[in-house]
Motif scaffolding. Structure first.
Motif, PDB file in Angstrom:
ATOM      1  N   ARG A   8       0.819  -1.210   0.000  1.00 18.53           N
ATOM      2  CA  ARG A   8       0.000   0.000   0.000  1.00 18.53           C
ATOM      3  C   ARG A   8       0.859   1.270   0.000  1.00 18.53           C
ATOM      4  O   ARG A   8       0.546   2.242  -0.696  1.00 18.53           O
ATOM      5  CB  ARG A   8      -0.907   0.027   1.230  1.00 18.53           C
ATOM      6  CG  ARG A   8      -1.747   1.319   1.331  1.00 18.53           C
ATOM      7  CD  ARG A   8      -2.496   1.402   2.645  1.00 18.53           C
ATOM      8  NE  ARG A   8      -3.509   0.384   2.746  1.00 18.53           N
ATOM      9  CZ  ARG A   8      -3.539  -0.558   3.673  1.00 18.53           C
ATOM     10  NH1 ARG A   8      -2.589  -0.618   4.596  1.00 18.53           N
ATOM     11  NH2 ARG A   8      -4.503  -1.452   3.689  1.00 18.53           N
ATOM     12  N   CYS A   9       1.943   1.250   0.754  1.00 17.72           N
ATOM     13  CA  CYS A   9       2.691   2.490   1.012  1.00 17.72           C
ATOM     14  C   CYS A   9       4.054   2.541   0.326  1.00 17.72           C
ATOM     15  O   CYS A   9       4.917   3.316   0.750  1.00 17.72           O
ATOM     16  CB  CYS A   9       2.874   2.658   2.515  1.00 17.72           C
ATOM     17  SG  CYS A   9       1.316   2.688   3.441  1.00 17.72           S
ATOM     18  N   HIS A  10       4.276   1.732  -0.718  1.00 18.69           N
ATOM     19  CA  HIS A  10       5.628   1.674  -1.271  1.00 18.69           C
ATOM     20  C   HIS A  10       6.068   2.977  -1.927  1.00 18.69           C
ATOM     21  O   HIS A  10       7.275   3.214  -2.083  1.00 18.69           O
ATOM     22  CB  HIS A  10       5.775   0.494  -2.243  1.00 18.69           C
ATOM     23  CG  HIS A  10       5.000   0.611  -3.513  1.00 18.69           C
ATOM     24  ND1 HIS A  10       3.702   0.152  -3.644  1.00 18.69           N
ATOM     25  CD2 HIS A  10       5.328   1.111  -4.730  1.00 18.69           C
ATOM     26  CE1 HIS A  10       3.276   0.363  -4.872  1.00 18.69           C
ATOM     27  NE2 HIS A  10       4.240   0.944  -5.557  1.00 18.69           N
TER      28      HIS A  10
ATOM     29  N   ALA B 199       8.394  -0.923   4.159  1.00 23.74           N
ATOM     30  CA  ALA B 199       7.918  -0.070   3.061  1.00 23.74           C
ATOM     31  C   ALA B 199       9.056   0.782   2.506  1.00 23.74           C
ATOM     32  O   ALA B 199       9.151   0.988   1.291  1.00 23.74           O
ATOM     33  CB  ALA B 199       6.764   0.803   3.540  1.00 23.74           C
ATOM     34  N   ALA B 200       9.923   1.251   3.391  1.00 22.62           N
ATOM     35  CA  ALA B 200      11.064   2.065   2.956  1.00 22.62           C
ATOM     36  C   ALA B 200      12.029   1.255   2.099  1.00 22.62           C
ATOM     37  O   ALA B 200      12.592   1.753   1.114  1.00 22.62           O
ATOM     38  CB  ALA B 200      11.791   2.639   4.177  1.00 22.62           C
ATOM     39  N   ILE B 201      12.224  -0.016   2.453  1.00 30.15           N
ATOM     40  CA  ILE B 201      13.120  -0.887   1.695  1.00 30.15           C
ATOM     41  C   ILE B 201      12.578  -1.108   0.282  1.00 30.15           C
ATOM     42  O   ILE B 201      13.319  -1.014  -0.704  1.00 30.15           O
ATOM     43  CB  ILE B 201      13.323  -2.231   2.427  1.00 30.15           C
ATOM     44  CG1 ILE B 201      14.182  -2.023   3.682  1.00 30.15           C
ATOM     45  CG2 ILE B 201      13.981  -3.264   1.505  1.00 30.15           C
ATOM     46  CD1 ILE B 201      14.277  -3.250   4.579  1.00 30.15           C
ATOM     47  N   VAL B 202      11.284  -1.402   0.162  1.00 27.58           N
ATOM     48  CA  VAL B 202      10.699  -1.616  -1.164  1.00 27.58           C
ATOM     49  C   VAL B 202      10.692  -0.320  -1.964  1.00 27.58           C
ATOM     50  O   VAL B 202      10.939  -0.316  -3.169  1.00 27.58           O
ATOM     51  CB  VAL B 202       9.275  -2.206  -1.041  1.00 27.58           C
ATOM     52  CG1 VAL B 202       8.593  -2.257  -2.403  1.00 27.58           C
ATOM     53  CG2 VAL B 202       9.350  -3.606  -0.433  1.00 27.58           C
ATOM     54  N   HIS B 203      10.429   0.793  -1.296  1.00 31.71           N
ATOM     55  CA  HIS B 203      10.459   2.116  -1.941  1.00 31.71           C
ATOM     56  C   HIS B 203      11.834   2.386  -2.559  1.00 31.71           C
ATOM     57  O   HIS B 203      11.944   2.751  -3.738  1.00 31.71           O
ATOM     58  CB  HIS B 203      10.127   3.183  -0.898  1.00 31.71           C
ATOM     59  CG  HIS B 203      10.323   4.591  -1.359  1.00 31.71           C
ATOM     60  ND1 HIS B 203       9.477   5.210  -2.252  1.00 31.71           N
ATOM     61  CD2 HIS B 203      11.285   5.497  -1.046  1.00 31.71           C
ATOM     62  CE1 HIS B 203       9.908   6.451  -2.473  1.00 31.71           C
ATOM     63  NE2 HIS B 203      10.995   6.646  -1.747  1.00 31.71           N
TER      64      HIS B 203
ATOM     65  N   PRO C 113      10.732   7.435  -9.548  1.00 35.61           N
ATOM     66  CA  PRO C 113       9.999   8.099  -8.461  1.00 35.61           C
ATOM     67  C   PRO C 113      10.948   8.911  -7.577  1.00 35.61           C
ATOM     68  O   PRO C 113      12.124   8.559  -7.422  1.00 35.61           O
ATOM     69  CB  PRO C 113       9.402   6.927  -7.670  1.00 35.61           C
ATOM     70  CG  PRO C 113       9.470   5.758  -8.581  1.00 35.61           C
ATOM     71  CD  PRO C 113      10.649   5.976  -9.468  1.00 35.61           C
ATOM     72  N   PRO C 114      10.461   9.991  -7.006  1.00 34.09           N
ATOM     73  CA  PRO C 114      11.290  10.760  -6.081  1.00 34.09           C
ATOM     74  C   PRO C 114      11.555   9.964  -4.807  1.00 34.09           C
ATOM     75  O   PRO C 114      10.691   9.215  -4.352  1.00 34.09           O
ATOM     76  CB  PRO C 114      10.455  12.009  -5.797  1.00 34.09           C
ATOM     77  CG  PRO C 114       9.040  11.586  -6.063  1.00 34.09           C
ATOM     78  CD  PRO C 114       9.118  10.580  -7.170  1.00 34.09           C
TER      79      PRO C 114
ATOM     80  N   ALA D  52      12.028   7.968   4.308  1.00 34.44           N
ATOM     81  CA  ALA D  52      12.391   6.560   4.091  1.00 34.44           C
ATOM     82  C   ALA D  52      13.901   6.396   4.137  1.00 34.44           C
ATOM     83  O   ALA D  52      14.424   5.420   4.706  1.00 34.44           O
ATOM     84  CB  ALA D  52      11.848   6.087   2.744  1.00 34.44           C
ATOM     85  N   TRP D  53      14.614   7.325   3.530  1.00 35.45           N
ATOM     86  CA  TRP D  53      16.085   7.279   3.537  1.00 35.45           C
ATOM     87  C   TRP D  53      16.610   7.368   4.967  1.00 35.45           C
ATOM     88  O   TRP D  53      17.510   6.622   5.359  1.00 35.45           O
ATOM     89  CB  TRP D  53      16.616   8.419   2.680  1.00 35.45           C
ATOM     90  CG  TRP D  53      18.105   8.432   2.504  1.00 35.45           C
ATOM     91  CD1 TRP D  53      19.000   9.279   3.090  1.00 35.45           C
ATOM     92  CD2 TRP D  53      18.888   7.551   1.683  1.00 35.45           C
ATOM     93  NE1 TRP D  53      20.279   8.985   2.685  1.00 35.45           N
ATOM     94  CE2 TRP D  53      20.240   7.946   1.825  1.00 35.45           C
ATOM     95  CE3 TRP D  53      18.576   6.482   0.847  1.00 35.45           C
ATOM     96  CZ2 TRP D  53      21.268   7.283   1.159  1.00 35.45           C
ATOM     97  CZ3 TRP D  53      19.602   5.832   0.179  1.00 35.45           C
ATOM     98  CH2 TRP D  53      20.930   6.232   0.341  1.00 35.45           C
TER      99      TRP D  53
END
Length: 291
Positions: A213-215, A228-232, A252-253, A258-259
């Protein structure tokens, strides 16, 4: 307020998708495996007997287990042996991923190149493993699955709402925006939320659902923000490497939160790209499922 908004989005998704005839249900093999795994006394032999009752799935499991993706020195010839070595969760993720490919691969009508799309997804799953290892995240198997399935909502849109999806693609190109922005304008929700809703109907893990949902915006989930941060980040790395086609026209930006969540440095980026390229090559066995 954020929770209420999420509930409203889920209700919009539910109303739209409930009108669709033939929306995929959890494959019967997964239902049976889940039932077995609810019993703590279930043995590897019992799960193996279930999987081997379907020769096609058993063959896929052994093909992946004996590939360079896992890199075992000796050939594994039985599903029971594979389960003992890898564990229930790894085998379950192989069965689930192969089932997902089967559900959608037969559709000929498409607004995009499915083969290139699956290459992107497999690459994202492989890269998620690399990033997870770098940041010390132990849920590697689930992260591979989340990376592999993060964009599944795009196929649901393309498959069941094809004319609307064509409009979304056109709108994203005309406005030069991310696909998820065009989706939200058209529907009030995104492919991530569609994928998450479908997986919630399948009773898959909350971590997988939240990550899908939040990637694009990992900071919008509290409980599974790191996953989610890892997949992003993996999605961005894969696009940087140019593996496959995630349908969007540009990278994507990077979500700054997440970083920060991952605690990485700019110097890590080149190493992650190099390690990901090698892992993506090893994961190419999963592309056989799409043929």
């Amino acid at each position: 307020m954020a929770d209420k908004t999420q509930e409203e989005i889920q209700e919009r998704v539910k109303k739209l998708l409930s009108k669709i005839q033939g929306l995929p249900t959890l494959p019967s093999m997964l239902i049976k495996i889940n039932q077995l795994l609810l019993n703590p006394r279930t043995s590897a032999k019992e799960v193996a007997q279930l999987i081997t009752s379907d020769p096609a799935i058993a063959s896929k499991v052994l093909r992946v287990v004996n590939s360079s993706f896992y890199g075992f020195p000796n050939r594994i010839t039985t599903v029971t042996h594979a389960i003992v070595i890898l564990g229930f969760n790894s085998i379950k993720s192989i069965v689930l991923s192969s089932s997902i490919f089967d559900v959608f691969k037969k559709e000929t009508k498409s607004a995009f190149d499915r083969e290139a799309f699956w290459k992107h997804c497999v690459a994202c799953g492989a890269t998620a493993k690399v990033v997870a290892d770098r940041v010390g995240e132990k849920a590697v198997e689930e992260l591979f699955l989340a990376g592999l399935l993060h964009d599944i909502g795009k196929i649901v849109l393309d498959h069941f709402l094809h004319p609307a999806f064509l409009e979304i693609l056109h709108d994203a190109q005309e406005r030069n925006v991310m696909l998820c922005e065009a989706e939200r304008k058209r529907f009030g929700f995104t492919h991530g939320e569609i994928g998450a809703w479908m997986f919630s109907q399948w009773n898959l893990s909350k971590a997988l659902i939240d990550t899908v949902r939040c990637h694009h915006h990992p900071s919008t989930t509290r409980k599974h923000r790191k996953m989610a941060a890892i997949v992003h980040l993996s999605d961005i790395l894969v696009r940087t490497l140019g593996h496959g086609d995630g349908v969007d026209r540009f990278i994507p930006p990077l979500d700054e939160e997440a970083w920060k969540e991952l605690g990485l440095e700019v110097e890590d980026f080149d190493d992650l790209l190099e390690e990901s390229a090698a892992e993506i090559e090893r994961a190419s066995v999963f592309l056989d499922f799409a043929k």
